[in-house]
Scaffold this motif. Structure first.
Motif, PDB file in Angstrom:
ATOM      1  N   ARG A  80       7.002  17.922  -2.876  1.00  0.00           N
ATOM      2  CA  ARG A  80       8.050  16.987  -2.509  1.00  0.00           C
ATOM      3  C   ARG A  80       7.839  16.535  -1.074  1.00  0.00           C
ATOM      4  NH1 ARG A  80      14.419  17.535  -4.017  1.00  0.00           N
ATOM      5  NH2 ARG A  80      15.070  15.593  -3.046  1.00  0.00           N
ATOM      6  N   ILE A  81       7.984  15.246  -0.849  1.00  0.00           N
ATOM      7  CA  ILE A  81       7.800  14.647   0.467  1.00  0.00           C
ATOM      8  C   ILE A  81       9.175  14.508   1.106  1.00  0.00           C
ATOM      9  CG2 ILE A  81       6.927  12.629   1.735  1.00  0.00           C
ATOM     10  CD1 ILE A  81       4.762  14.145   0.120  1.00  0.00           C
ATOM     11  N   ALA A  82       9.311  14.958   2.339  1.00  0.00           N
ATOM     12  CA  ALA A  82      10.595  14.869   3.046  1.00  0.00           C
ATOM     13  C   ALA A  82      10.925  13.418   3.328  1.00  0.00           C
ATOM     14  CB  ALA A  82      10.534  15.652   4.342  1.00  0.00           C
ATOM     15  N   LEU A  83      12.185  13.070   3.123  1.00  0.00           N
ATOM     16  CA  LEU A  83      12.645  11.692   3.375  1.00  0.00           C
ATOM     17  C   LEU A  83      13.119  11.550   4.805  1.00  0.00           C
ATOM     18  CD1 LEU A  83      14.640  11.082   0.082  1.00  0.00           C
ATOM     19  CD2 LEU A  83      12.349  10.300   0.657  1.00  0.00           C
ATOM     20  N   ALA A 124      14.299  11.220  -4.386  1.00  0.00           N
ATOM     21  CA  ALA A 124      13.230  12.129  -3.983  1.00  0.00           C
ATOM     22  C   ALA A 124      11.880  11.427  -4.086  1.00  0.00           C
ATOM     23  CB  ALA A 124      13.228  13.373  -4.861  1.00  0.00           C
ATOM     24  N   VAL A 125      10.892  11.951  -3.346  1.00  0.00           N
ATOM     25  CA  VAL A 125       9.528  11.436  -3.380  1.00  0.00           C
ATOM     26  C   VAL A 125       8.598  12.617  -3.590  1.00  0.00           C
ATOM     27  CG1 VAL A 125       7.718  10.236  -2.097  1.00  0.00           C
ATOM     28  CG2 VAL A 125      10.114   9.564  -1.797  1.00  0.00           C
ATOM     29  N   ILE A 141      11.674   9.156  -7.298  1.00  0.00           N
ATOM     30  CA  ILE A 141      12.745   9.335  -8.268  1.00  0.00           C
ATOM     31  C   ILE A 141      13.899   8.483  -7.767  1.00  0.00           C
ATOM     32  CG2 ILE A 141      14.300  10.938  -9.421  1.00  0.00           C
ATOM     33  CD1 ILE A 141      11.365  11.463 -10.067  1.00  0.00           C
ATOM     34  N   VAL A 142      14.245   7.476  -8.556  1.00  0.00           N
ATOM     35  CA  VAL A 142      15.251   6.496  -8.167  1.00  0.00           C
ATOM     36  C   VAL A 142      16.440   6.606  -9.116  1.00  0.00           C
ATOM     37  CG1 VAL A 142      15.699   4.017  -7.976  1.00  0.00           C
ATOM     38  CG2 VAL A 142      13.518   4.950  -7.196  1.00  0.00           C
TER      39      VAL A 142
END
Length: 84
Positions: free
Chosen positions: A81-84, A72-73, A35-36
């Motif tokens: 959700r993947i932690a950044l 977010a990824v 999500i950009v």
């Protein structure tokens, strides 16, 4: 989604779900949805990538200096959700 002072705007669950579905249905075997935040258009955009290495091409919001910032990824298949 993405409501609160930590995010520039919010999106609806329906829009988010449609982005996940779009990524899963692609003929390219994407595995992640990013999500950009587009600074100029002031809107979120989905970006699909095949592997984690491609995620590094984006600077994380709010520290990003360019026209796009990673918010977010998500894994397209587990929807986690993947932690950044």
């Amino acid at each position: 989604m993405f409501e609160g002072p930590d995010y520039p705007a919010s999106i609806t669950e329906d829009l988010f779900e449609s982005w996940l579905e779009e990524g899963r249905e692609s003929k390219i075997s994407y595995h992640y949805m990013l999500i950009v935040w587009n600074v100029y258009d002031e809107q979120y955009l989905p970006v699909y990538v095949e592997n984690r290495g491609q995620i590094k091409n984006y600077e994380v919001y709010p520290e990003a200096k360019g026209s796009e910032a990673l918010v977010a990824v998500y894994d397209l298949y587990s929807e986690s959700r993947i932690a950044l």
